[in-house]
Design an enzyme around this catalytic site. Structure first.
Site, PDB file in Angstrom:
ATOM      1  N   ARG A 297     -17.054   5.220   2.315  1.00  0.00           N
ATOM      2  CA  ARG A 297     -17.591   6.577   2.409  1.00  0.00           C
ATOM      3  C   ARG A 297     -17.421   7.344   1.104  1.00  0.00           C
ATOM      4  O   ARG A 297     -18.154   8.289   0.830  1.00  0.00           O
ATOM      5  CB  ARG A 297     -16.924   7.347   3.559  1.00  0.00           C
ATOM      6  CG  ARG A 297     -15.475   7.710   3.339  1.00  0.00           C
ATOM      7  CD  ARG A 297     -14.900   8.549   4.473  1.00  0.00           C
ATOM      8  NE  ARG A 297     -13.532   8.978   4.186  1.00  0.00           N
ATOM      9  CZ  ARG A 297     -12.450   8.275   4.470  1.00  0.00           C
ATOM     10  NH1 ARG A 297     -12.565   7.102   5.073  1.00  0.00           N
ATOM     11  NH2 ARG A 297     -11.250   8.732   4.166  1.00  0.00           N
TER      12      ARG A 297
ATOM     13  N   HIS B  67       0.842  -1.200   0.000  1.00  0.00           N
ATOM     14  CA  HIS B  67       0.000   0.000   0.000  1.00  0.00           C
ATOM     15  C   HIS B  67       0.873   1.244   0.000  1.00  0.00           C
ATOM     16  O   HIS B  67       1.590   1.519   0.964  1.00  0.00           O
ATOM     17  CB  HIS B  67      -0.917   0.018   1.219  1.00  0.00           C
ATOM     18  CG  HIS B  67      -1.941   1.112   1.165  1.00  0.00           C
ATOM     19  ND1 HIS B  67      -2.944   1.133   0.229  1.00  0.00           N
ATOM     20  CD2 HIS B  67      -2.120   2.231   1.927  1.00  0.00           C
ATOM     21  CE1 HIS B  67      -3.710   2.205   0.417  1.00  0.00           C
ATOM     22  NE2 HIS B  67      -3.220   2.891   1.430  1.00  0.00           N
TER      23      HIS B  67
ATOM     24  N   ASP C 236       2.371   3.266   2.833  1.00  0.00           N
ATOM     25  CA  ASP C 236       1.261   4.214   2.851  1.00  0.00           C
ATOM     26  C   ASP C 236       1.728   5.663   2.673  1.00  0.00           C
ATOM     27  O   ASP C 236       2.021   6.093   1.576  1.00  0.00           O
ATOM     28  CB  ASP C 236       0.466   4.016   4.139  1.00  0.00           C
ATOM     29  CG  ASP C 236      -0.897   4.707   4.109  1.00  0.00           C
ATOM     30  OD1 ASP C 236      -1.187   5.413   3.126  1.00  0.00           O
ATOM     31  OD2 ASP C 236      -1.667   4.551   5.064  1.00  0.00           O
TER      32      ASP C 236
ATOM     33  N   HIS D 219     -11.669   3.716  -3.003  1.00  0.00           N
ATOM     34  CA  HIS D 219     -11.039   4.499  -1.947  1.00  0.00           C
ATOM     35  C   HIS D 219     -11.527   4.059  -0.573  1.00  0.00           C
ATOM     36  O   HIS D 219     -10.728   3.797   0.328  1.00  0.00           O
ATOM     37  CB  HIS D 219     -11.279   6.001  -2.124  1.00  0.00           C
ATOM     38  CG  HIS D 219     -10.593   6.807  -1.077  1.00  0.00           C
ATOM     39  ND1 HIS D 219     -11.181   7.100   0.139  1.00  0.00           N
ATOM     40  CD2 HIS D 219      -9.346   7.335  -1.034  1.00  0.00           C
ATOM     41  CE1 HIS D 219     -10.327   7.773   0.878  1.00  0.00           C
ATOM     42  NE2 HIS D 219      -9.208   7.936   0.192  1.00  0.00           N
TER      43      HIS D 219
ATOM     44  N   ARG E  48      -5.349  15.014   6.983  1.00  0.00           N
ATOM     45  CA  ARG E  48      -5.794  14.844   5.603  1.00  0.00           C
ATOM     46  C   ARG E  48      -5.989  16.189   4.912  1.00  0.00           C
ATOM     47  O   ARG E  48      -5.570  16.383   3.756  1.00  0.00           O
ATOM     48  CB  ARG E  48      -7.106  14.052   5.562  1.00  0.00           C
ATOM     49  CG  ARG E  48      -7.579  13.722   4.156  1.00  0.00           C
ATOM     50  CD  ARG E  48      -8.963  13.132   4.149  1.00  0.00           C
ATOM     51  NE  ARG E  48      -9.972  14.128   4.496  1.00  0.00           N
ATOM     52  CZ  ARG E  48     -11.279  13.970   4.240  1.00  0.00           C
ATOM     53  NH1 ARG E  48     -11.716  12.870   3.656  1.00  0.00           N
ATOM     54  NH2 ARG E  48     -12.139  14.903   4.578  1.00  0.00           N
TER      55      ARG E  48
ATOM     56  N   GLU F 202     -10.518   2.386   8.900  1.00  0.00           N
ATOM     57  CA  GLU F 202      -9.292   3.019   9.400  1.00  0.00           C
ATOM     58  C   GLU F 202      -9.577   3.898  10.603  1.00  0.00           C
ATOM     59  O   GLU F 202      -8.755   3.982  11.514  1.00  0.00           O
ATOM     60  CB  GLU F 202      -8.636   3.845   8.296  1.00  0.00           C
ATOM     61  CG  GLU F 202      -7.336   4.505   8.725  1.00  0.00           C
ATOM     62  CD  GLU F 202      -6.660   5.289   7.609  1.00  0.00           C
ATOM     63  OE1 GLU F 202      -5.538   5.788   7.844  1.00  0.00           O
ATOM     64  OE2 GLU F 202      -7.234   5.400   6.520  1.00  0.00           O
TER      65      GLU F 202
ATOM     66  N   HIS G 104      -9.465   0.985   1.236  1.00  0.00           N
ATOM     67  CA  HIS G 104      -9.302   1.468   2.612  1.00  0.00           C
ATOM     68  C   HIS G 104     -10.553   1.089   3.377  1.00  0.00           C
ATOM     69  O   HIS G 104     -11.674   1.373   2.925  1.00  0.00           O
ATOM     70  CB  HIS G 104      -9.218   2.998   2.647  1.00  0.00           C
ATOM     71  CG  HIS G 104      -7.985   3.592   2.054  1.00  0.00           C
ATOM     72  ND1 HIS G 104      -8.013   4.717   1.246  1.00  0.00           N
ATOM     73  CD2 HIS G 104      -6.672   3.259   2.156  1.00  0.00           C
ATOM     74  CE1 HIS G 104      -6.792   5.054   0.893  1.00  0.00           C
ATOM     75  NE2 HIS G 104      -5.952   4.181   1.425  1.00  0.00           N
TER      76      HIS G 104
ATOM     77  N   HIS H  14      -5.667  -1.278   6.164  1.00  0.00           N
ATOM     78  CA  HIS H  14      -5.776  -0.794   7.543  1.00  0.00           C
ATOM     79  C   HIS H  14      -6.636  -1.746   8.372  1.00  0.00           C
ATOM     80  O   HIS H  14      -6.133  -2.367   9.297  1.00  0.00           O
ATOM     81  CB  HIS H  14      -6.298   0.643   7.636  1.00  0.00           C
ATOM     82  CG  HIS H  14      -5.467   1.627   6.911  1.00  0.00           C
ATOM     83  ND1 HIS H  14      -4.120   1.782   7.150  1.00  0.00           N
ATOM     84  CD2 HIS H  14      -5.772   2.508   5.913  1.00  0.00           C
ATOM     85  CE1 HIS H  14      -3.624   2.710   6.352  1.00  0.00           C
ATOM     86  NE2 HIS H  14      -4.600   3.162   5.579  1.00  0.00           N
TER      87      HIS H  14
ATOM     88  N   HIS I  65       0.988   5.541  -1.371  1.00  0.00           N
ATOM     89  CA  HIS I  65       0.575   6.766  -2.046  1.00  0.00           C
ATOM     90  C   HIS I  65       1.869   7.520  -2.337  1.00  0.00           C
ATOM     91  O   HIS I  65       2.411   8.218  -1.474  1.00  0.00           O
ATOM     92  CB  HIS I  65      -0.334   7.621  -1.162  1.00  0.00           C
ATOM     93  CG  HIS I  65      -1.560   6.922  -0.677  1.00  0.00           C
ATOM     94  ND1 HIS I  65      -2.548   6.482  -1.522  1.00  0.00           N
ATOM     95  CD2 HIS I  65      -1.974   6.594   0.579  1.00  0.00           C
ATOM     96  CE1 HIS I  65      -3.515   5.919  -0.816  1.00  0.00           C
ATOM     97  NE2 HIS I  65      -3.186   5.965   0.458  1.00  0.00           N
TER      98      HIS I  65
END
Length: 461
Positions: free
Chosen positions: A211, A59, A323, A208, A85, A238, A235, A272, A61
């Site tokens: 949500r 994982h 991550d 993603h 975030r 988390e 994800h 996660h 990014h």
């Protein structure tokens, strides 16, 4: 690619360490023959130390490498995942394909030195900042592909389904506009990568989070992927707020919802999976899915600790990922995977299982990450055995952290004695990408990365 013959005094094969191992690589960069207890053939130079398979970083990014170390101050009363975030979006909103290529190339070189030979790129920065596609529609994905090819690391691209800002927020926020990708577009992006597949490049798909994606879109992506043997990442669970919001919107917890919808199977990678209960863990085990744990990021963001002993008891494969890139070496991730549990449970060697003949914590975690990483990357097999890709790490026995360590405790010391030097040599698909701690083009990549950082953070303290 030429066929090669190697020989290692010790190598980690399925089942553990073996001595005097002959290794033959075919013209496609895969192990053709792996034969322990074999004398050194005439004319073959022995490898410079014991060897391990490279590990999959399940994982990543990549763009967040440009944010590592820059979110460690608190200017307000509270600081948590959600405030982090919002600050991270400054980077997500500023980069272009050329900048992403420079960031990813620097990161991927660091990951190789940290012992990863394959990286699963959970990629959601797709379009121009205002949300319009680039003239070359997959320009950001291609930047990642080119960065990985330059450095020599294996890459699994995971285009991300991303449509809304939350369960009760049907549209994306303005600072999320460039993330938008529907199910059909995700599938098209993954297909485009698959069409240029080579020994080090593959694709899967990703969602993603619950949500951020509508239920009908998740099912549509699942339908498009019918018969597809690549991985599906998401994800999930988390944050406690995510679990509460999912319960309010669906009446079910996130992993519970995925299981009850009949979505989970061996292709699914649950990233996660921090806030899960025992019933959800058993459901994941029943479906054959993998949990992807990112210990350094989960600690950095204050996510919490998953019930690692329960995952292990259930037999769920556990992959690891870097991550947010605050740590870029698997040795540290594995160390903190167990250290977090020790702090929480006030016990040592939590992940060992002497009752099952697994008294060594490092070996149990390592083998789980090895097996789980194969699934996360969509590889049918991984490790040093015939048919798997010819990836390996050569241990530097001159490293002070390994001085005097008995051979049978080498993996223990690699994980739990630190700091340590990077791997002496690294091979990916039969190609030496690190030799005697040196990496081709490293200085030039670092210069490009520093230029990008100056553009992103000019005027910052």
């Amino acid at each position: 690619m030429n066929e090669q013959t190697l020989w290692a005094s010790r190598a980690w094969l399925p089942g553990g360490w073996r001595e005097s191992v002959l290794l033959e690589i075919d013209g496609l960069g895969r192990w053709q023959k792996v034969q322990p207890d074999t004398p050194l053939p005439e004319g073959v130079a022995p490898l410079a130390g014991p060897v391990l398979p490279g590990l999959v970083n399940a994982h990543s990014h990549a763009f967040q490498r440009a944010f590592a170390g820059l979110a460690e101050r608190r200017e307000t009363q509270d600081d948590d995942f959600w405030s982090w975030r919002d600050r991270m979006y400054r980077v997500a909103g500023a980069i272009d394909p050329a900048m992403l290529r420079a960031i990813a190339a620097q990161l991927y070189g660091e990951l190789l030195r940290g012992g990863y030979t394959q990286v699963c790129e959970f990629h959601y920065v797709q379009h121009q900042p205002e949300g319009r596609p680039y003239p070359e529609r997959h320009a950001m994905i291609q930047a990642l592909v080119e960065a990985a090819a330059e450095v020599g690391i294996g890459l699994t691209v995971l285009p991300v389904l991303y449509e809304r800002a939350g369960f009760a927020l049907p549209e994306l926020r303005p600072d999320q506009a460039r993330f938008h990708l529907g199910a059909e577009d995700v599938w098209a992006a993954a297909t485009a990568v698959q069409q240029q597949r080579h020994a080090r490049l593959s694709a899967g798909v990703a969602i993603h989070s619950l949500r951020a994606a509508r239920a009908e879109s998740i099912h549509r992506l699942q339908a498009l992927a019918e018969g597809f043997d690549g991985p599906i990442h998401i994800h999930v669970a988390e944050q406690p707020a995510e679990v509460r919001d999912c319960l309010a919107a669906t009446g079910l917890r996130p992993v519970e919802w995925l299981a009850q919808q009949g979505l989970l199977d061996a292709r699914w990678q649950l990233v996660h999976a921090t806030h899960v209960n025992r019933a959800e863990i058993l459901a994941v085990a029943h479906c054959g899915s993998t949990a992807v744990i990112c210990p350094s990021t989960e600690a950095n963001l204050g996510d919490g600790l998953t019930d690692l002993p329960a995952w292990l008891r259930a037999g769920v494969p556990l992959a690891i990922g870097s991550d947010s890139q605050v740590t870029r070496a698997w040795r540290e991730e594995l160390r903190w995977l167990d250290y977090g549990q020790r702090l929480s449970l006030k016990s040592r060697n939590v992940c060992a299982a002497p009752e099952a003949g697994q008294p060594a914590t490092a070996e149990r975690l390592w083998q789980s990450a090895l097996d789980g990483g194969a699934s996360a990357a969509g590889e049918a097999s991984w490790g040093i055995h015939p048919g798997a890709r010819a990836d390996l790490l050569v241990v530097d026995l001159g490293d002070a952290s390994l001085a005097g360590i008995p051979p049978g405790r080498l993996l223990d010391a690699l994980v739990f004695s630190s700091p340590g030097r990077p791997w002496r040599d690294v091979m990916v698909a039969g190609d030496w990408v690190v030799r005697e701690h040196q990496q081709r083009g490293a200085a030039e990549r670092l210069g490009h990365f520093e230029s990008v950082m100056q553009r992103l953070w000019a005027g910052s303290e």
